[in-house]
Design a protein around this motif. Structure first.
Motif, PDB file in Angstrom:
ATOM      1  N   THR A  20      -3.246   9.818  -2.788  1.00 20.49           N
ATOM      2  CA  THR A  20      -3.688   9.357  -4.467  1.00 20.49           C
ATOM      3  C   THR A  20      -1.831   9.690  -5.133  1.00 20.49           C
ATOM      4  OG1 THR A  20      -5.999   9.458  -3.860  1.00 20.49           O
ATOM      5  CG2 THR A  20      -4.509   9.235  -6.042  1.00 20.49           C
ATOM      6  N   ASN A  32      -6.611  12.499   0.644  1.00 19.81           N
ATOM      7  CA  ASN A  32      -8.406  13.235   0.050  1.00 19.81           C
ATOM      8  C   ASN A  32      -8.613  11.955   2.151  1.00 19.81           C
ATOM      9  OD1 ASN A  32      -7.891   9.908  -0.464  1.00 19.81           O
ATOM     10  ND2 ASN A  32      -7.516  10.657  -2.517  1.00 19.81           N
ATOM     11  N   GLU A  33     -10.049  11.735   1.671  1.00 20.39           N
ATOM     12  CA  GLU A  33     -10.678  10.628   2.402  1.00 20.39           C
ATOM     13  C   GLU A  33     -10.095   9.439   2.678  1.00 20.39           C
ATOM     14  OE1 GLU A  33     -13.012  11.325  -1.093  1.00 20.39           O
ATOM     15  OE2 GLU A  33     -12.933  12.371   0.794  1.00 20.39           O
ATOM     16  N   GLN A  34      -9.313   8.591   1.473  1.00 22.24           N
ATOM     17  CA  GLN A  34      -8.534   7.465   1.417  1.00 22.24           C
ATOM     18  C   GLN A  34      -7.647   7.502   2.352  1.00 22.24           C
ATOM     19  OE1 GLN A  34     -10.556   8.367  -1.327  1.00 22.24           O
ATOM     20  NE2 GLN A  34     -12.785   7.281  -0.341  1.00 22.24           N
ATOM     21  N   GLY A  35      -6.787   8.654   2.084  1.00 25.54           N
ATOM     22  CA  GLY A  35      -5.520   9.203   2.807  1.00 25.54           C
ATOM     23  C   GLY A  35      -4.901   9.583   1.408  1.00 25.54           C
ATOM     24  N   GLU A  81       0.837  -1.413   0.184  1.00 29.34           N
ATOM     25  CA  GLU A  81       0.459  -0.463  -0.370  1.00 29.34           C
ATOM     26  C   GLU A  81       1.376   1.292   0.042  1.00 29.34           C
ATOM     27  OE1 GLU A  81      -2.461  -0.511   3.057  1.00 29.34           O
ATOM     28  OE2 GLU A  81      -3.745  -2.203   2.568  1.00 29.34           O
TER      29      GLU A  81
END
Length: 64
Positions: free
Chosen positions: A60, A55-58, A4
């Motif tokens: 990009t 962003n909200e996922q971490g 990741e």
């Protein structure tokens, strides 16, 4: 988890370490004779084409 993670490197040792760790690797002006250079995810000549956004996922990472 390494899969990741993204490693952005210009040094042969950093590219090799990122690959060995199982990370996505973006080589920027890395030497052509870097072991494993053919296995990197992207080879760039400049960081100007790299876009990093939070962003909200971490985070990009994309190419412009």
């Amino acid at each position: 988890a390494p899969e990741e993670c993204v490693v952005v490197e210009d040094a042969a040792a950093g590219v090799m370490a990122g690959l060995a760790a199982g990370c996505k690797v973006i080589a920027v002006n890395a030497p052509d004779d870097t072991p494993g250079i053919e296995n990197v995810d992207f080879e760039l000549t400049t960081l100007e084409v790299l876009l990093v956004e939070s962003n909200e996922q971490g985070v990009t990472v994309s190419l412009r």
